[in-house]
Design a protein around this motif. Structure first.
Motif, mmCIF file in Angstrom:
data_model
loop_
_atom_site.group_PDB
_atom_site.id
_atom_site.type_symbol
_atom_site.label_atom_id
_atom_site.label_comp_id
_atom_site.label_asym_id
_atom_site.label_seq_id
_atom_site.Cartn_x
_atom_site.Cartn_y
_atom_site.Cartn_z
ATOM 1 N N ALA A 105 -25.836 -22.195 -11.696
ATOM 2 C CA ALA A 105 -26.621 -21.698 -12.820
ATOM 3 C C ALA A 105 -26.914 -20.221 -12.578
ATOM 4 N N PRO A 106 -27.063 -19.437 -13.636
ATOM 5 C CA PRO A 106 -27.283 -17.990 -13.480
ATOM 6 C C PRO A 106 -28.450 -17.640 -12.560
ATOM 7 N N GLU A 107 -29.485 -18.469 -12.540
ATOM 8 C CA GLU A 107 -30.647 -18.158 -11.698
ATOM 9 C C GLU A 107 -30.424 -18.470 -10.215
ATOM 10 N N CYS A 108 -29.328 -19.139 -9.858
ATOM 11 C CA CYS A 108 -29.034 -19.450 -8.457
ATOM 12 C C CYS A 108 -28.434 -18.228 -7.769
ATOM 13 N N LYS A 109 -28.943 -17.942 -6.615
ATOM 14 C CA LYS A 109 -28.458 -16.796 -5.851
ATOM 15 C C LYS A 109 -27.989 -17.279 -4.487
ATOM 16 N N ILE A 110 -26.878 -16.718 -4.016
ATOM 17 C CA ILE A 110 -26.399 -17.045 -2.677
ATOM 18 C C ILE A 110 -27.197 -16.209 -1.689
ATOM 19 N N GLN A 111 -27.774 -16.863 -0.714
ATOM 20 C CA GLN A 111 -28.585 -16.174 0.281
ATOM 21 C C GLN A 111 -27.682 -15.416 1.251
ATOM 22 N N PRO A 112 -28.119 -14.265 1.733
ATOM 23 C CA PRO A 112 -27.287 -13.429 2.612
ATOM 24 C C PRO A 112 -26.630 -14.140 3.787
#
Length: 78
Positions: free
Chosen positions: A62-69
């Protein structure tokens, strides 16, 4: 659309065509002849036998999901 295609083998299964798409570009990592949902072919024994690797799973975040560094740093697309 709506036609049935049957794959005959030890695991004979029928699929109903629910969509048709344009050819995938040649430079795409995803090359295939057909797509189907895992729930269509799922059998309980599939989770007790880890000997095969014939499935490719693709997830759309989903657009709000971000991959953590840390994950981004350690993951590589091939």
């Amino acid at each position: 659309m709506g036609k049935t295609i049957t794959h005959y083998a030890g695991d004979t299964i029928s699929f109903v065509v629910t969509g048709v798409m344009k050819d995938v570009p040649e430079n795409s990592q995803q090359q295939f002849d057909a797509l189907f949902s895992f729930s269509t072919v799922y059998k309980p024994w599939m989770f007790t036998n880890w000997g095969g690797n014939c499935w490719t799973l693709i997830f759309e975040l989903a657009p709000e999901c971000k991959i953590q560094p840390p994950l981004e740093k350690n993951c590589r697309l091939t």
